[in-house]
Write a protein that holds these residues in place. Structure first.
Motif, mmCIF file in Angstrom:
data_model
loop_
_atom_site.group_PDB
_atom_site.id
_atom_site.type_symbol
_atom_site.label_atom_id
_atom_site.label_comp_id
_atom_site.label_asym_id
_atom_site.label_seq_id
_atom_site.Cartn_x
_atom_site.Cartn_y
_atom_site.Cartn_z
ATOM 1 N N GLU A 71 6.474 21.955 -2.078
ATOM 2 C CA GLU A 71 6.776 21.424 -1.533
ATOM 3 C C GLU A 71 5.945 20.763 -0.312
ATOM 4 N N GLN A 72 5.818 19.976 -0.050
ATOM 5 C CA GLN A 72 4.799 19.387 0.969
ATOM 6 C C GLN A 72 4.925 17.917 1.406
ATOM 7 N N THR A 73 4.959 18.072 2.768
ATOM 8 C CA THR A 73 5.468 16.407 3.551
ATOM 9 C C THR A 73 4.345 16.232 4.010
ATOM 10 N N LEU A 74 3.852 14.398 3.828
ATOM 11 C CA LEU A 74 2.860 14.417 3.907
ATOM 12 C C LEU A 74 3.169 13.003 5.094
ATOM 13 N N ARG A 75 2.593 12.407 5.915
ATOM 14 C CA ARG A 75 2.005 10.788 5.796
ATOM 15 C C ARG A 75 1.193 9.723 5.497
ATOM 16 N N ILE A 76 1.537 9.263 4.944
ATOM 17 C CA ILE A 76 0.548 8.176 4.827
ATOM 18 C C ILE A 76 0.029 7.509 5.852
ATOM 19 N N VAL A 77 -1.412 7.668 6.110
ATOM 20 C CA VAL A 77 -2.113 6.417 7.087
ATOM 21 C C VAL A 77 -3.449 6.162 7.330
ATOM 22 N N GLY A 78 -4.099 5.277 7.941
ATOM 23 C CA GLY A 78 -5.192 5.320 7.845
ATOM 24 C C GLY A 78 -6.172 6.587 7.587
ATOM 25 N N GLU A 79 -7.680 5.920 6.991
ATOM 26 C CA GLU A 79 -8.255 6.549 7.392
ATOM 27 C C GLU A 79 -9.239 7.358 8.120
#
Length: 119
Positions: A71-79
């Motif tokens: 499992e991997q937790t990621l946050r979707i952010v700006g470039e």
């Protein structure tokens, strides 16, 4: 925004050093960096985290389960903020784009041979 401000400050320091060296190529390159980060700062927008977490969108934190069970937790952010090693990915990445609009529990299959999502 803090990351952009830091990059702009570093670019300005680099420009000052380049001017002191009197090297035209260094001055031009450093000037481009200052213009780039100035432009990024002018167009940057700070957005609050989404309140509605029923579907994936910019700012959402998601947990993915890989084929091998990890499992991997990621946050979707700006470039400018993206740093996969620290758990954030760009909204423009194929992975993020393939998840936009999807709800909790949705399974996606990504084509890892081309590094593009088939969706």
């Amino acid at each position: 925004m803090a990351q952009i401000e830091a990059a702009l400050a570093a670019a300005r320091e680099g420009y000052a050093l380049a001017q002191a060296s009197s090297d035209p190529a260094s001055i031009a390159a450093a000037g481009r960096e200052v213009r780039y980060w100035s432009s990024r700062r002018a167009s940057a927008r700070v957005l609050p985290s989404p309140v509605d977490i029923s579907e994936v969108r910019f700012g959402t934190t998601v947990t993915i389960v890989r084929d091998d069970g990890r499992e991997q937790t990621l946050r979707i952010v700006g470039e400018d903020e993206a740093d996969p090693a620290k758990g954030s990915i760009s909204h423009a990445s194929p992975l993020a784009r393939s998840m936009f609009g999807k709800g909790v529990g949705v399974s996606l299959k990504l084509d890892t041979t081309t590094r593009k999502s088939p969706l």
